[in-house]
Scaffold this motif. Structure first.
Motif, mmCIF file in Angstrom:
data_model
loop_
_atom_site.group_PDB
_atom_site.id
_atom_site.type_symbol
_atom_site.label_atom_id
_atom_site.label_comp_id
_atom_site.label_asym_id
_atom_site.label_seq_id
_atom_site.Cartn_x
_atom_site.Cartn_y
_atom_site.Cartn_z
ATOM 1 N N HIS A 282 -62.908 53.640 117.060
ATOM 2 C CA HIS A 282 -62.884 54.418 115.828
ATOM 3 C C HIS A 282 -61.804 53.967 114.851
ATOM 4 N N SER A 283 -61.151 52.868 115.125
ATOM 5 C CA SER A 283 -60.064 52.455 114.249
ATOM 6 C C SER A 283 -59.892 50.947 114.266
ATOM 7 N N ARG A 317 -49.915 54.633 99.573
ATOM 8 C CA ARG A 317 -51.316 54.306 99.344
ATOM 9 C C ARG A 317 -52.182 54.737 100.523
ATOM 10 N N LEU A 318 -51.699 54.509 101.734
ATOM 11 C CA LEU A 318 -52.453 54.948 102.907
ATOM 12 C C LEU A 318 -52.608 56.458 102.933
ATOM 13 N N GLN A 319 -51.540 57.183 102.627
ATOM 14 C CA GLN A 319 -51.588 58.638 102.617
ATOM 15 C C GLN A 319 -52.545 59.139 101.548
ATOM 16 N N SER A 325 -55.483 60.242 108.403
ATOM 17 C CA SER A 325 -56.323 59.429 109.288
ATOM 18 C C SER A 325 -55.773 58.025 109.501
ATOM 19 N N ALA A 326 -54.814 57.604 108.698
ATOM 20 C CA ALA A 326 -54.224 56.267 108.823
ATOM 21 C C ALA A 326 -52.729 56.390 109.101
ATOM 22 N N THR A 327 -52.192 55.402 109.781
ATOM 23 C CA THR A 327 -50.761 55.398 110.105
ATOM 24 C C THR A 327 -50.172 54.029 109.819
ATOM 25 N N LEU A 328 -48.872 54.019 109.596
ATOM 26 C CA LEU A 328 -48.120 52.782 109.416
ATOM 27 C C LEU A 328 -46.836 52.905 110.221
ATOM 28 N N GLN A 332 -38.284 47.031 115.239
ATOM 29 C CA GLN A 332 -37.883 45.771 115.852
ATOM 30 C C GLN A 332 -38.237 45.776 117.332
ATOM 31 N N GLN A 333 -38.847 44.685 117.770
ATOM 32 C CA GLN A 333 -39.135 44.466 119.181
ATOM 33 C C GLN A 333 -38.584 43.098 119.565
ATOM 34 N N GLY A 334 -37.442 43.095 120.230
ATOM 35 C CA GLY A 334 -36.784 41.838 120.542
ATOM 36 C C GLY A 334 -36.284 41.185 119.264
ATOM 37 N N ASP A 335 -36.663 39.931 119.052
ATOM 38 C CA ASP A 335 -36.244 39.238 117.840
ATOM 39 C C ASP A 335 -37.346 39.235 116.782
ATOM 40 N N LEU A 336 -38.312 40.139 116.924
ATOM 41 C CA LEU A 336 -39.403 40.249 115.954
ATOM 42 C C LEU A 336 -39.399 41.626 115.299
ATOM 43 N N PHE A 337 -39.745 41.650 114.038
ATOM 44 C CA PHE A 337 -39.992 42.907 113.331
ATOM 45 C C PHE A 337 -41.505 43.022 113.182
ATOM 46 N N ILE A 338 -42.094 44.102 113.721
ATOM 47 C CA ILE A 338 -43.547 44.243 113.777
ATOM 48 C C ILE A 338 -43.978 45.468 112.977
ATOM 49 N N VAL A 339 -44.961 45.259 112.124
ATOM 50 C CA VAL A 339 -45.567 46.337 111.344
ATOM 51 C C VAL A 339 -46.984 46.525 111.843
ATOM 52 N N THR A 340 -47.348 47.759 112.187
ATOM 53 C CA THR A 340 -48.678 48.061 112.699
ATOM 54 C C THR A 340 -49.351 49.090 111.794
#
Length: 345
Positions: A282-283, A317-319, A325-328, A332-340
């Motif tokens: 569903h996503s 914009r998502l809101q 129904s949408a999330t952002l 930081q995870q280790g030496d990475l910055f992650i956007v989901t």
């Protein structure tokens, strides 16, 4: 003036209502001998006539105050009910000759209470129908206004993004010119020209298919890769078969701009920008990653320092577009910055 369709619907409604009452009168009569059909149809035909006159009389007051509408409806129902009964009594006595009593003046209003009650019930039905329709119309108008306000907000946010992207690319060209790398700068301008020719319109759409949004992102990354030459690589984990989903136009660009600015541009060695898609029942999940050498750099991104619109704009914009129904999510995870980013299918 009523439309022909509305007039036909009203005529059919009247026919069904008074026809049903005629059948009920005939077959549920409590006396041993039910009234003749001519008597029933004469009575119902006059009822249909006077209720239609009420319908016409109510049209000019549809926009009046409710109290005035109810007062006028009550008065007109009483007058129409008495007139209905008087007309039928006169018809019954002088034409059908089925009445035994000698009618005096007040005798013409015999059983007027039942006729008034019937027209009062008819009027109640009419006004309940009118108020329901008005409520539905107001609800649709409110939804339309909310949609227009939402579209205006989305366009405002979108118009903030396109110039931002253009300024970033021009800044990259300026950097190349300072390095006296005119060939790369010329190629970048050619790519930018081609990109603008295919993506910018006088009236940008509020949404576009996922495939076009990803193509837009790929163009941007190609341009930035020219700027950083061999120090930037792209990890593009996007399946060939994409779900049929639309996104707000340009929703991914600010995230990639942040990834380049706080990832590749902030690194002194080789860096990699990642883009990955995952489809769930569903996503749709979109992940972007970039190197983040220190926790302070991640805090700067979280606090939206130096990003202009960045994550905050994307969240808005998502809101606006999806509600809850949408999330952002990002961090930081280790030496990475992650956007989901998660959006509904």
């Amino acid at each position: 003036m009523f439309t022909s369709l509305f007039a036909r619907r009203f005529a059919w409604g009247q026919l069904l209502l008074w026809g049903a009452l005629a059948l009920l009168t005939r077959f549920t009569w409590l006396d041993v001998r039910p009234p003749e059909w001519i008597w029933i149809f004469s009575y119902m035909a006059l009822g249909a006539l006077f209720s239609s006159l009420l319908f016409v009389a109510y049209q000019p007051i549809l926009r009046w105050h409710v109290a005035a509408q109810l007062a006028i409806a009550l008065a007109l129902s009483v007058v129409a009910g008495l007139a209905w009964r008087a007309s039928f009594n006169a018809l019954e006595y002088h034409v059908l000759e089925s009445a035994n009593n000698q009618f005096h003046f007040w005798g013409y209003f015999h059983n007027g209470k039942s006729a008034v009650t019937q027209l009062l019930l008819w009027s109640c039905g009419f006004w309940l129908w009118h108020y329901q329709k008005r409520t539905q119309l107001q609800s649709k108008q409110q939804e339309k206004l909310q949609q227009q306000a939402r579209d205006a907000q989305l366009k405002l946010l979108q118009f903030q993004i396109d110039p931002h992207f253009l300024f970033n690319v021009l800044a990259s060209v300026d950097t190349l010119l300072l390095k006296k790398d005119s060939n790369t700068a010329r190629n970048m301008l050619n790519k930018l020209s081609s990109y603008l020719r295919h993506t910018l319109t006088l009236e940008p759409p509020l949404t576009q298919p996922l495939s076009k949004e990803l193509m837009r992102c790929r163009h941007y990354l190609d341009i930035e890769k020219m700027r950083f030459a061999d120090t930037l690589s792209i990890e593009w984990h996007v399946p060939e078969s994409l779900p049929q989903v639309t996104l707000p136009t340009g929703i991914l660009l600010p995230l990639l701009e942040n990834a380049v600015k706080h990832g590749a541009a902030a690194q002194t060695s080789h860096s990699s920008i990642g883009m990955a898609l995952e489809t769930q029942p569903h996503s749709l999940i979109i992940k972007m990653s970039n190197p983040c050498a220190s926790l302070s750099a991640a805090k700067n991104i979280n606090n939206n320092k130096g990003t202009g619109m960045g994550l905050y704009n994307t969240k808005q914009r998502l809101q606006t577009f999806y509600g809850n129904s949408a999330t952002l999510a990002y961090g930081q995870q280790g030496d990475l910055f992650i956007v989901t980013m998660t959006v509904p299918l």
